[in-house]
Design an enzyme around this catalytic site. Structure first.
Site, PDB file in Angstrom:
ATOM      1  N   SER A  51      25.991 -26.709 -14.577  1.00  0.00           N
ATOM      2  CA  SER A  51      25.159 -25.521 -14.449  1.00  0.00           C
ATOM      3  C   SER A  51      25.782 -24.283 -15.076  1.00  0.00           C
ATOM      4  O   SER A  51      25.152 -23.232 -15.135  1.00  0.00           O
ATOM      5  CB  SER A  51      24.826 -25.259 -12.977  1.00  0.00           C
ATOM      6  N   LYS A  84      23.266 -19.382  -5.109  1.00  0.00           N
ATOM      7  CA  LYS A  84      23.898 -18.662  -6.208  1.00  0.00           C
ATOM      8  C   LYS A  84      23.376 -17.234  -6.313  1.00  0.00           C
ATOM      9  O   LYS A  84      24.146 -16.290  -6.545  1.00  0.00           O
ATOM     10  CB  LYS A  84      23.650 -19.405  -7.529  1.00  0.00           C
TER      11      LYS A  84
HETATM   12 CA   LIG Z   1      25.489 -27.641 -10.295  1.00  0.00          CA
END
Ligand SMILES: [Ca+2]
Ligand SMILES: [Ca+2]
Ligand SMILES: [Ca+2]
Ligand SMILES: [Ca+2]
Ligand SMILES: [Ca+2]
Ligand SMILES: [Ca+2]
Ligand SMILES: [Ca+2]
Ligand SMILES: [Ca+2]
Ligand SMILES: [Ca+2]
Ligand SMILES: [Ca+2]
Ligand SMILES: [Ca+2]
Ligand SMILES: [Ca+2]
Lengths: 220, 220, 220, 220, 220, 220
Positions: free
Chosen positions: D94, D137
């Site tokens: 990511s 996040k």
């Molecule tokens: Ca990830």
């Protein structure tokens, strides 16, 4: 069946000697061939036969002697070294002089006497160094019909072979790879290579001059 | 389904033979292709089919014969060797002559007779060396409809096949890779490559001359 | 969320098919891109998606076909192959024709029909070889809205799909990579590449001539 | 102490986002630099921060996009990518768009807005692909004082952030690396690189022509 | 048998010293040879004798000193370093000055005094650094008939040898590799190499100028 | 014995600082040397001292700064970095600024003040990043007779040293590698390198122009 005969002479094939299980010897054929390399990054030494660590290092030490003899002429070639029938692996460095002999024969196209067998370690400067199991190896060689066995001079005192064998085989103790070649290659052409090997370590490498030559012609 | 037919002739495809589980044989197709390399560092030999250690070394030994035949012409090419359907892995070196045959066929664009199967180990100088399981392999070949089976001459005495099979298949014992090619490739064009293979080991490698030629044209 | 749509056409993206857990299929998108290489030692094939051993070998086999089609023109380029969403790993070689299709699309900038999915192994000479799980894969493709599924002709007899699915999807059995491209790429430009793939194995590689050309222009 | 501030703009530094322990987010700074390479064999991509397997593959996928944008101009340079403070290792892919952004900023010397954070996977053709942990996040980014968070458009539906956070941060969903650059780099100079990224996949690679050019100038 | 004598002088062979089992010393011969390299990618340092990790790093550190002395002249050569008879492995870095001495002797073709033995670690700038087991090593040297032992000056206070040995051997404490060469090589030719080693670190490397020279002649 | 003195100035030698066993510090000398490379494939960074994973990555990050400062001039040279006396291994990245200082000193032949010790991590763009164990390291430095200790500015608040030490040592907090060099190198010649380091990241890399220059002179 037998992997190779023990008669006549053949290019690139040598009768090595090994110890099996600690107390019995065996004739171990080694075959070498030199080919153009497929790699533009230069040639490689490629050894097969399930070599273990010390045997792999022995191949590297032998290659020092080979490269010294051939100079940069070997740089576009691969050197193949094949231990025959060693599916259980090859241990130790006592095949070193056998490898060197097979490769030099292949490079120079000079046949090796197939009635000779040999065992011996090798320094990177061409000295023949002692090995283990000399007696077992000599007995195995005789049983296989071999007529001459080359061993390191430093192993001469170890050889305890029975009277039965003593008349059947000639033991040749050696101290340098030049002597190995002298006693194993066949024909007059070997004189040049023996001379080259004797002189191998007797001069300063003019590496600066070589570099210049390479810069001036080969890499430019 | 069948991976490949056993009729006619095809370039770069050969019927190898293997032993499964110790006591039964199988036809093992091998496919080869030669392609330009993506690497500017020269070509590679790329073998797939989950090869184990001895099989990987066999590929290296076969490549010695290939490079000797093709010379530096192969240096800008990759050689791909694919064992078909061997997800459980390939053991041993008895596919060596099959690999050599597939690659030579691919290089020369000469078809291989698909009614032939073969098994045999190979020295780096082109000698065909003995393998195990000759009888099982021949029986498997016959059951698959194969008409001729090439085996090492040194295995000739091992072959114990039942009368039922004896009439159905021709056994061809060989001692060199040249004979393998003679008996497996199709058409007149094979004569040149057979000749090349026969002469392969019969001359001193003029490696010094080659180096000069390379320096003079290829690397400069 | 969905990783990619199943409509229209896209360059370098293909709908592969895989089996999960042994008895259920899944659509597995693969994306390819060709870029200049950062390395002066030539290009590389770089495949990501946690590929296991057989899948890595499949990539090498596919690269044989790619290099054959592109010739030395690929030597300054890297080929990137990305399996999407496969964090648990990729097993087997049944994505081979998908990889080949994605890379050829990226190289030629010809879009791939996104209503097509495919599964198939590949020989290094361009033959489509059988795979496992054909039925599960086809069912998964239909459920994802795929309209056509390309499978190996040697798997045709294995396909046991329920009547419910039969009307919803067209099954296209193929024997060569040329046929895969014929049925999956979009537009007229594909004719040239199909022709190239058909002729791929039908001539002796004039590797000696190539070497000379390279020596005469590229390496000098 | 804080590893980096979240104010102003800086070249080659980006605020990535990661998930720790499964249910909490963290701001993960990434720094990139491009340097001449020490190697005459071409440049390398060198990523540090104890990257695990999927993260290493992510770096390779990002490098496809970088090489596509820079072409052969990058061939004499190393690309360094440093994850800061990740002694426990980096998992997952990511960070892909963060890496791409940091490297493009370093290459072009265009600063990155330090009030922006981002998370997103990337295809080798520049598509932004979904990631996990979007909500965690975003919350971590807000707590660290970040004002804008770039996420994959395919993750838009996953974002479940509390009212408290909603007013404090702008969520920017994107589908391509061009949009990431558009929203994170500072100043007018970014227009050119955004345009380049948009056109990246829209043409056939004239790889044959490139090869010729290279042969004609660079390698000769 | 003895691996090497302890009399006279020999090129490329040195008497190193090692500790066995923690409390007994041994004379460990090391042989070096310099050969043309087979690789067009430049030369390598090849060390054999079953070296463990710290010993391998010691070889790398010694090679820094060698390359500094020889400059680019060494770039077409391999340096072979062989530990003799060390089938159980080599640990530690106390053979560093022995390796350096053997290689310098081989490069310059200046013999090494075989009545000398030595032990000492080495910095990449030529400083001799302390080692362990100095007393055990000296005792072993005396028992083997060695007349002089070179040790690091920083180990001088550690040496606790019995009166019996004190009269039989000369201890030579050194701080730089130049002093090691001064005390171990034979003949006038060593003066030049001692001078070179003394000056080794006393100037700014004009690496920019070198690069230009290389660009202007060697790589073009 | 002591590995190195703490007086005067020396080229390529720096007093690093490390933590042992979690709660005690130690002075860790690092030595660097730059040599011509033996490899025609370009130079390498070679670090010894039993470095563990994070320490190896630290060396790679430092090399980014070195290559940025030296440009392509370093391409024909190896950079040797030796941690002295670390047979138990080196963990962590806090030696990063020490490594950079030792290598820059060796490259420029400017001595390092041996009364200074230092600890600090480093970004690939030259930022000094925080480390652990600052207090233990400072105490160890004082006990070894060090007069100045360079630490990361971000660690300034962590330093809790007893009154006894406070008068004996000057703490110098820094934020960039340029400041480290300013405070540790000796003599006027350091001004140029400090300036270079300050400007290091302040311009777009004209990598296209460089490539052309290289193509036009160096590779042709
Ligand atoms: Ca990830
Ligand atoms: Ca032995
Ligand atoms: Ca040179
Ligand atoms: Ca077998
Ligand atoms: Ca040459
Ligand atoms: Ca499968
Ligand atoms: Ca050529
Ligand atoms: Ca080209
Ligand atoms: Ca020791
Ligand atoms: Ca240069
Ligand atoms: Ca630390
Ligand atoms: Ca270029």
């Amino acid at each position: 069946y037998q992997l190779f005969g023990k008669l006549g002479a053949a290019v690139g094939r040598v009768n090595g000697l090994a110890v099996m299980g600690g107390d019995s010897g065996i004739v171990l054929p080694i075959v070498a061939e030199v080919t153009p390399t497929q790699s533009s990054a230069g040639g490689h030494v490629i050894a097969t036969g399930m070599l273990k660590d010390i045997a792999k290092e022995a191949v590297q030490n032998v290659s020092a002697v080979i490269k010294k003899v051939t100079g940069e002429d070997i740089s576009n070639h691969d050197i193949h070294i094949q231990f025959i029938g060693t599916y259980e692996g090859v241990e130790g460095d006592s095949a070193s002089i056998s490898i060197a002999t097979a490769v030099i024969s292949a490079l120079e196209n000079i046949p090796i006497d197939q009635t000779v067998a040999m065992t011996g370690s090798l320094s990177v400067r061409g000295d023949v160094l002692p090995i283990g199991g000399a007696t077992y190896k000599i007995e195995a060689a005789v049983q296989a019909g071999i007529k001459k066995v080359i061993i390191p001079k430093s192993n001469e005192a170890d050889v305890l072979i029975e009277d039965y064998y003593k008349d059947k085989v000639e033991i040749i103790p050696v101290t340098t790879i030049a002597e190995v070649i002298e006693h194993s290659l066949v024909g007059e052409d070997k004189a040049g290579i023996v001379e080259k090997l004797k002189n191998m370590s007797n001069k300063k490498i003019d590496y600066a001059a070589r570099s210049k030559k390479v810069a001036g012609s080969d890499d430019v």
